[in-house]
Design a protein around this motif. Structure first.
Motif, mmCIF file in Angstrom:
data_model
loop_
_atom_site.group_PDB
_atom_site.id
_atom_site.type_symbol
_atom_site.label_atom_id
_atom_site.label_comp_id
_atom_site.label_asym_id
_atom_site.label_seq_id
_atom_site.Cartn_x
_atom_site.Cartn_y
_atom_site.Cartn_z
ATOM 1 N N LEU A 144 0.821 -1.200 0.000
ATOM 2 C CA LEU A 144 0.000 0.000 0.000
ATOM 3 C C LEU A 144 0.863 1.260 0.000
ATOM 4 O O LEU A 144 0.655 2.168 -0.805
ATOM 5 N N ARG A 145 1.856 1.303 0.901
ATOM 6 C CA ARG A 145 2.752 2.475 0.977
ATOM 7 C C ARG A 145 3.526 2.652 -0.335
ATOM 8 O O ARG A 145 3.696 3.767 -0.825
ATOM 9 N N THR A 146 3.982 1.541 -0.910
ATOM 10 C CA THR A 146 4.730 1.588 -2.171
ATOM 11 C C THR A 146 3.839 2.118 -3.293
ATOM 12 O O THR A 146 4.255 2.981 -4.079
ATOM 13 N N THR A 147 2.620 1.622 -3.370
ATOM 14 C CA THR A 147 1.686 2.046 -4.418
ATOM 15 C C THR A 147 1.375 3.536 -4.290
ATOM 16 O O THR A 147 1.379 4.271 -5.285
ATOM 17 N N ILE A 148 1.125 4.007 -3.069
ATOM 18 C CA ILE A 148 0.856 5.434 -2.842
ATOM 19 C C ILE A 148 2.062 6.265 -3.289
ATOM 20 O O ILE A 148 1.910 7.276 -3.977
ATOM 21 N N ASN A 149 3.249 5.819 -2.921
ATOM 22 C CA ASN A 149 4.471 6.535 -3.303
ATOM 23 C C ASN A 149 4.640 6.564 -4.829
ATOM 24 O O ASN A 149 4.989 7.598 -5.403
ATOM 25 N N GLN A 150 4.366 5.431 -5.474
ATOM 26 C CA GLN A 150 4.483 5.372 -6.938
ATOM 27 C C GLN A 150 3.494 6.334 -7.594
ATOM 28 O O GLN A 150 3.833 7.015 -8.561
ATOM 29 N N LEU A 151 2.286 6.405 -7.077
ATOM 30 C CA LEU A 151 1.284 7.323 -7.637
ATOM 31 C C LEU A 151 1.683 8.774 -7.397
ATOM 32 O O LEU A 151 1.571 9.611 -8.301
ATOM 33 N N ARG A 152 2.163 9.081 -6.184
ATOM 34 C CA ARG A 152 2.574 10.453 -5.856
ATOM 35 C C ARG A 152 3.727 10.935 -6.725
ATOM 36 O O ARG A 152 3.819 12.109 -7.034
ATOM 37 N N THR A 153 4.620 10.012 -7.064
ATOM 38 C CA THR A 153 5.822 10.398 -7.823
ATOM 39 C C THR A 153 5.661 10.101 -9.315
ATOM 40 O O THR A 153 6.642 10.077 -10.054
ATOM 41 N N SER A 154 4.409 9.863 -9.736
ATOM 42 C CA SER A 154 4.073 9.648 -11.158
ATOM 43 C C SER A 154 4.789 8.456 -11.782
ATOM 44 O O SER A 154 5.046 8.451 -12.985
ATOM 45 N N GLN A 155 5.093 7.441 -10.974
ATOM 46 C CA GLN A 155 5.699 6.208 -11.506
ATOM 47 C C GLN A 155 4.579 5.244 -11.917
ATOM 48 O O GLN A 155 4.482 4.126 -11.414
ATOM 49 N N PHE A 156 3.727 5.713 -12.827
ATOM 50 C CA PHE A 156 2.514 4.972 -13.156
ATOM 51 C C PHE A 156 2.791 3.610 -13.771
ATOM 52 O O PHE A 156 2.054 2.655 -13.540
ATOM 53 N N SER A 157 3.863 3.490 -14.518
ATOM 54 C CA SER A 157 4.162 2.202 -15.156
ATOM 55 C C SER A 157 4.576 1.152 -14.122
ATOM 56 O O SER A 157 4.531 -0.045 -14.400
ATOM 57 N N SER A 158 4.962 1.604 -12.935
ATOM 58 C CA SER A 158 5.383 0.666 -11.879
ATOM 59 C C SER A 158 4.221 0.207 -11.003
ATOM 60 O O SER A 158 4.353 -0.749 -10.242
ATOM 61 N N VAL A 159 3.096 0.875 -11.094
ATOM 62 C CA VAL A 159 1.965 0.589 -10.211
ATOM 63 C C VAL A 159 1.362 -0.782 -10.530
ATOM 64 O O VAL A 159 1.161 -1.141 -11.686
ATOM 65 N N ASP A 160 1.098 -1.541 -9.492
ATOM 66 C CA ASP A 160 0.451 -2.852 -9.589
ATOM 67 C C ASP A 160 -1.052 -2.609 -9.800
ATOM 68 O O ASP A 160 -1.847 -2.640 -8.860
ATOM 69 N N LEU A 161 -1.428 -2.363 -11.050
ATOM 70 C CA LEU A 161 -2.800 -1.941 -11.363
ATOM 71 C C LEU A 161 -3.850 -3.003 -11.034
ATOM 72 O O LEU A 161 -4.918 -2.664 -10.533
ATOM 73 N N ASP A 162 -3.558 -4.265 -11.313
ATOM 74 C CA ASP A 162 -4.559 -5.309 -11.075
ATOM 75 C C ASP A 162 -4.995 -5.335 -9.609
ATOM 76 O O ASP A 162 -6.190 -5.348 -9.301
ATOM 77 N N ASN A 163 -4.006 -5.337 -8.714
ATOM 78 C CA ASN A 163 -4.341 -5.378 -7.289
ATOM 79 C C ASN A 163 -4.915 -4.053 -6.810
ATOM 80 O O ASN A 163 -5.797 -4.038 -5.940
ATOM 81 N N LEU A 164 -4.465 -2.940 -7.385
ATOM 82 C CA LEU A 164 -5.013 -1.639 -7.008
ATOM 83 C C LEU A 164 -6.491 -1.553 -7.391
ATOM 84 O O LEU A 164 -7.332 -1.137 -6.581
ATOM 85 N N ILE A 165 -6.812 -1.979 -8.588
ATOM 86 C CA ILE A 165 -8.211 -1.970 -9.039
ATOM 87 C C ILE A 165 -9.058 -2.877 -8.151
ATOM 88 O O ILE A 165 -10.166 -2.508 -7.733
ATOM 89 N N GLU A 166 -8.529 -4.047 -7.841
ATOM 90 C CA GLU A 166 -9.261 -4.987 -6.980
ATOM 91 C C GLU A 166 -9.525 -4.374 -5.596
ATOM 92 O O GLU A 166 -10.617 -4.500 -5.045
ATOM 93 N N GLU A 167 -8.511 -3.701 -5.052
ATOM 94 C CA GLU A 167 -8.667 -3.048 -3.744
ATOM 95 C C GLU A 167 -9.738 -1.963 -3.790
ATOM 96 O O GLU A 167 -10.547 -1.839 -2.868
ATOM 97 N N LEU A 168 -9.745 -1.171 -4.848
ATOM 98 C CA LEU A 168 -10.741 -0.097 -4.972
ATOM 99 C C LEU A 168 -12.145 -0.679 -5.094
ATOM 100 O O LEU A 168 -13.094 -0.169 -4.489
#
Length: 164
Positions: free
Chosen positions: A21-45
């Motif tokens: 969770l902390r890593t994903t938030i950091n990746q989004l804040r720093t615009s590292q969108f290609s690094s974001v684990d989208l499948d799990n993020l979408i599932e969480e949302l």
């Protein structure tokens, strides 16, 4: 590079949810969108939305159940009226808080209104040991009424509140 990071992040999701969770938030804040684990993020949302719906449904059933016990469980009313009214106030406030945070849940509440009422009838019957027929098949109030902190159905004095 992103292809190598993604499996690591997915593994992280399974190994350390909070760190993921902390890593994903950091990746989004720093615009590292290609690094974001989208499948799990979408599932969480999606889970967050389902969780909010489950919460509202549970609160609505509990609210109806306590309104029914207060209205129809005559032999226990005198002893439990204060407790039941306190619970009713709490459930009303919590439902209103959910609707304040997410007004778009109101149509969902109307969609599940009758189903929740029928579930509450069964639970009130189970808890009171009164026949389910004592509790009206049609909801005892509208959504506006049951959420109104000053509204209570009139007590029904036709039944003695004793199990059949």
């Amino acid at each position: 590079m992103a292809i190598e990071i993604q499996p690591i992040t997915q593994t992280l999701y399974d190994q350390d949810y909070y760190l993921w969770l902390r890593t994903t938030i950091n990746q989004l804040r720093t615009s590292q969108f290609s690094s974001v684990d989208l499948d799990n993020l979408i599932e969480e949302l999606e889970d967050m939305g389902r969780g909010q719906k489950r919460t509202v449904k549970s609160l609505l059933i509990r609210l109806f159940e306590h309104l029914l016990k207060l209205t129809y469980w005559n032999v226990e009313r005198e002893r439990n009226e204060g407790h039941w009214k306190g619970e009713i106030r709490t459930f009303r406030r919590e439902i209103k808080d959910e609707l304040k945070d997410s007004p778009s849940l109101k149509p969902y509440i109307l969609e599940i209104f009758d189903e929740c009422y029928q579930n509450a009838r069964k639970e009130a019957s189970d808890r009171s040991q009164l026949a389910i027929d004592i509790f009206p098949a049609i909801p005892i109030g509208s959504l506006e009424q049951i959420l109104d902190e000053n509204w209570f159905p009139e007590y029904n004095h036709n039944h003695h509140g004793k199990p059949d």
